[in-house]
Design an enzyme around this catalytic site. Structure first.
Site, PDB file in Angstrom:
ATOM      1  N   CYS A  30       0.796  -1.231   0.000  1.00 34.39           N
ATOM      2  CA  CYS A  30       0.000   0.000   0.000  1.00 34.39           C
ATOM      3  C   CYS A  30       0.825   1.275   0.000  1.00 34.39           C
ATOM      4  O   CYS A  30       0.721   2.093  -0.924  1.00 34.39           O
ATOM      5  CB  CYS A  30      -0.927   0.008   1.219  1.00 34.39           C
ATOM      6  SG  CYS A  30      -2.017  -1.417   1.340  1.00 34.39           S
ATOM      7  N   HIS A  36      -2.991   6.596   4.101  1.00 35.34           N
ATOM      8  CA  HIS A  36      -1.871   5.712   4.448  1.00 35.34           C
ATOM      9  C   HIS A  36      -0.513   6.257   4.010  1.00 35.34           C
ATOM     10  O   HIS A  36       0.387   5.493   3.647  1.00 35.34           O
ATOM     11  CB  HIS A  36      -2.087   4.307   3.873  1.00 35.34           C
ATOM     12  CG  HIS A  36      -1.397   3.237   4.680  1.00 35.34           C
ATOM     13  ND1 HIS A  36      -1.477   1.901   4.361  1.00 35.34           N
ATOM     14  CD2 HIS A  36      -0.601   3.300   5.780  1.00 35.34           C
ATOM     15  CE1 HIS A  36      -0.784   1.191   5.234  1.00 35.34           C
ATOM     16  NE2 HIS A  36      -0.236   2.025   6.109  1.00 35.34           N
TER      17      HIS A  36
END
Length: 593
Positions: A75, A136
């Site tokens: 990610c 994130h």
């Protein structure tokens, strides 16, 4: 009277047609990214058992990319590359350790202020920009509330969603994703110290041995410290990491996961509606399909693939609702819509109760966290723009998530000088004006380590890939790293190949038949060309380092690393909080949901 009617007619003509299409303004952009979605999970990419009619419709009405590649298999680095159009190690978000992604909102690592995102470029060109969903890429640097890594500081005028990500710790009973081994070791240490202290107290009280009071006090303080180091950051992860922010305000801590999909969808739709009269960029970054899987009643038990299939079908419905919103507002012909995933599906994620919890990567080998194998990096890529892109077109050329940055810049008519990009403008390829991708070479990273190199020679359909190392699957003979639940990129976890392991993806997309000098006439040429390409690529990193300042890994890492342990680990003074720290807690008013 006639002059009045003529004036009204001229006004209508001058303002565009009655459907709301704006032919005289810059295009809108709706980018939709699913978390951990496998390329084999979608109908238009070959899945005939999970229902994805809305995603399939985007493909049938637009352009489908069959060789769309994420710049990283996890990610944080993948999203950094997507946002900036540059490999993650250029921004310091490629890890050299066994911790490949940001783990705590209270850490200081994140997307540096020196980096420029496509949102920032569009914002400077008059766009209203919004991010709904997962970020994130960090929040704070030095103090709680400096928001140096926050989306608002990186070009997004509006942010609603998860500054971290959805992960198992967000739902009680789902286990833990964060440093489980260290958590276990700290828990054992705390228990041992506690048992030792209790034993010494009993010995002293019973008079069996003389135990100094100072020793008991010291051991007691050490036990408290060990318990605090284990319990506070790890056992309170749901409070620390599972939060929702609106812009820079924490509005829910910990978040209620059950209503999250509806809230994210509603926020995305409302952003489009609020900006119907101006150019906008919406990045809809879904919390699906990362574990823990949602249990939305309307989709529970409806698919043929258990809870994971239910979640895929819920994703499809959300994509359909966004498409419906764009169309109902008359924006379709002036809006580029894009659908993708941040990397491949997590093939090792399964249990005996739920079954498979991670994605399916179709015919491609490997999955999430594997930077070389296709299953970790080949993702769906769909563009739809009625009137501009031909319906049903399929592009088999190599393309990258990093290509979005220069593509959006081009369409926004941004001609100002910019930093070095690793992506290319996709519009000539999407519109059929050219047949070949500008990506002759692509570099596939696992953390900060160069994992593989892709070469698409001119004048041929072949796409060669040279693996410099491959992950060691476990148990032996398996198709993934099932013993560790995720593959790692260094040390005993990989096997290095000299010469590199070669495949021709055009003839062998599943990477099952390595090329040999006897079977492949261009074998030596492939090795020579990829070696030279790697040298040029590394030279570009060194030049960047000289122009932008030194980093901790001379010649390999081109920016100050954001992924060192001291930046990743939790710091109380950086923890986002609603209320008075450490008594953080609040709930968003969801009466309308």
């Amino acid at each position: 009277m006639r002059s009045l009617l003529l004036a009204h007619l001229l006004l209508l003509v001058g303002c565009g047609d009655v459907t709301g299409e704006k032919v005289d303004r810059k295009p809108n952009f709706v980018l939709m990214m699913v978390d951990d979605l496998g390329i084999g999970d979608v109908g238009c990419y070959g899945n005939d058992t999970v229902r994805t009619p809305n995603i399939d419709r985007l493909a049938s009405e637009g352009v489908k990319l069959t060789q769309h590649i994420a710049a990283a298999p996890l990610c944080t680095p993948s999203r950094a590359a997507f946002m900036t159009g540059r490999y993650a190690l250029r921004s310091g978000l490629a890890s050299a350790s066994g911790v490949p992604v940001l783990l705590f909102l209270g850490g200081s690592g994140g997307l540096p202020a020196s980096e420029t995102t496509f949102a920032k470029r569009l914002q400077l060109n008059g766009y209203t920009t919004g991010l709904v969903g997962k970020w994130h890429l960090g929040v704070n640097c030095e103090t709680r509330g400096d928001h140096c890594h926050h989306p608002n500081q990186h070009g997004f005028s509006y942010f609603y969603g998860l500054p971290f990500t959805l992960f198992n710790d967000c739902v009680p009973g789902e286990g833990s994703d964060v440093m489980a081994g260290i958590q276990h070791a700290l828990a054992n240490l705390t228990a041992m110290l506690g048992v030792g202290l209790l034993s010494l107290v009993c010995v002293r009280v019973c008079g069996l041995l003389e135990v100094r009071l100072g020793l008991l006090v010291a051991l007691g303080l050490l036990s408290i410290l060990a318990a605090a180091v284990w319990y506070v950051p790890f056992k309170q992860l749901r409070t620390w990491n599972c939060i929702i922010m609106r812009n820079q305000e924490v509005i829910e801590q910990p978040m209620t996961v059950e209503t999250l999909p509806h809230r994210l969808l509603e926020e995305a739709q409302n952003f489009i509606k609020r900006n119907v009269d101006r150019p906008f960029l919406l990045f809809f970054s879904l919390a699906h399909i990362h574990t823990p899987l949602f249990k939305t009643p309307a989709f529970a038990g409806k698919s043929r693939h258990g809870r994971y299939g239910d979640n895929i079908e819920e994703v499809d419905r959300m994509i359909g609702k966004i498409t419906e919103t764009v169309e109902s507002l008359g924006l379709a012909n002036n809006t580029l819509m894009y659908f993708t995933s941040d990397h491949g599906g997590h093939i090792e994620d399964a249990d005996s109760t739920i079954g498979q919890k991670g994605g399916w990567n179709g015919i491609y080998k490997g999955g999430k966290a594997m930077g070389g194998w296709e299953g970790g990096i080949r993702v769906p890529g769909i563009f739809r723009w009625p009137g501009r892109l031909a319906a049903g077109r399929v592009v088999d050329e190599p393309t990258s998530l990093m290509d979005l940055y220069p593509t959006l810049k081009y369409l926004a008519e941004d001609t100002q000088p910019d930093r070095q990009s690793d992506g290319f403008n996709l519009m000539p390829l999407l519109e059929g004006k050219v047949e070949r991708s500008e990506h002759e070479f692509m570099f596939h990273y696992c953390g900060m380590y160069l994992n593989a190199v892709r070469w698409h020679p001119a004048g041929t359909d072949s796409v060669f890939k040279a693996h410099l190392f491959t992950p060691n699957f476990s148990p032996p003979g398996a198709g993934g790293c099932y013993d560790t639940k995720i593959c790692l990129c260094h040390g005993e976890h990989v096997t290095h190949h000299n010469p590199p392991l070669l495949y021709d993806l055009f003839h062998d997309p599943s990477e099952s038949r390595p090329l040999t000098p006897d079977a492949e006439p261009r074998y030596a040429e492939v090795l020579e060309q990829t070696t030279r390409a790697v040298e040029r690529h590394r030279d570009s990193l060194t030049k960047q380092q000289l122009s932008e300042g030194p980093g901790p890994h001379a010649g390999a890492q081109s920016a100050q690393s954001q992924m060192t342990l001291d930046r990743i680990l939790w710091r109380p003074w950086l923890q986002p909080c609603c209320g008075t720290f450490p008594f953080c807690g609040c709930k968003e008013d969801t009466a309308h949901v």
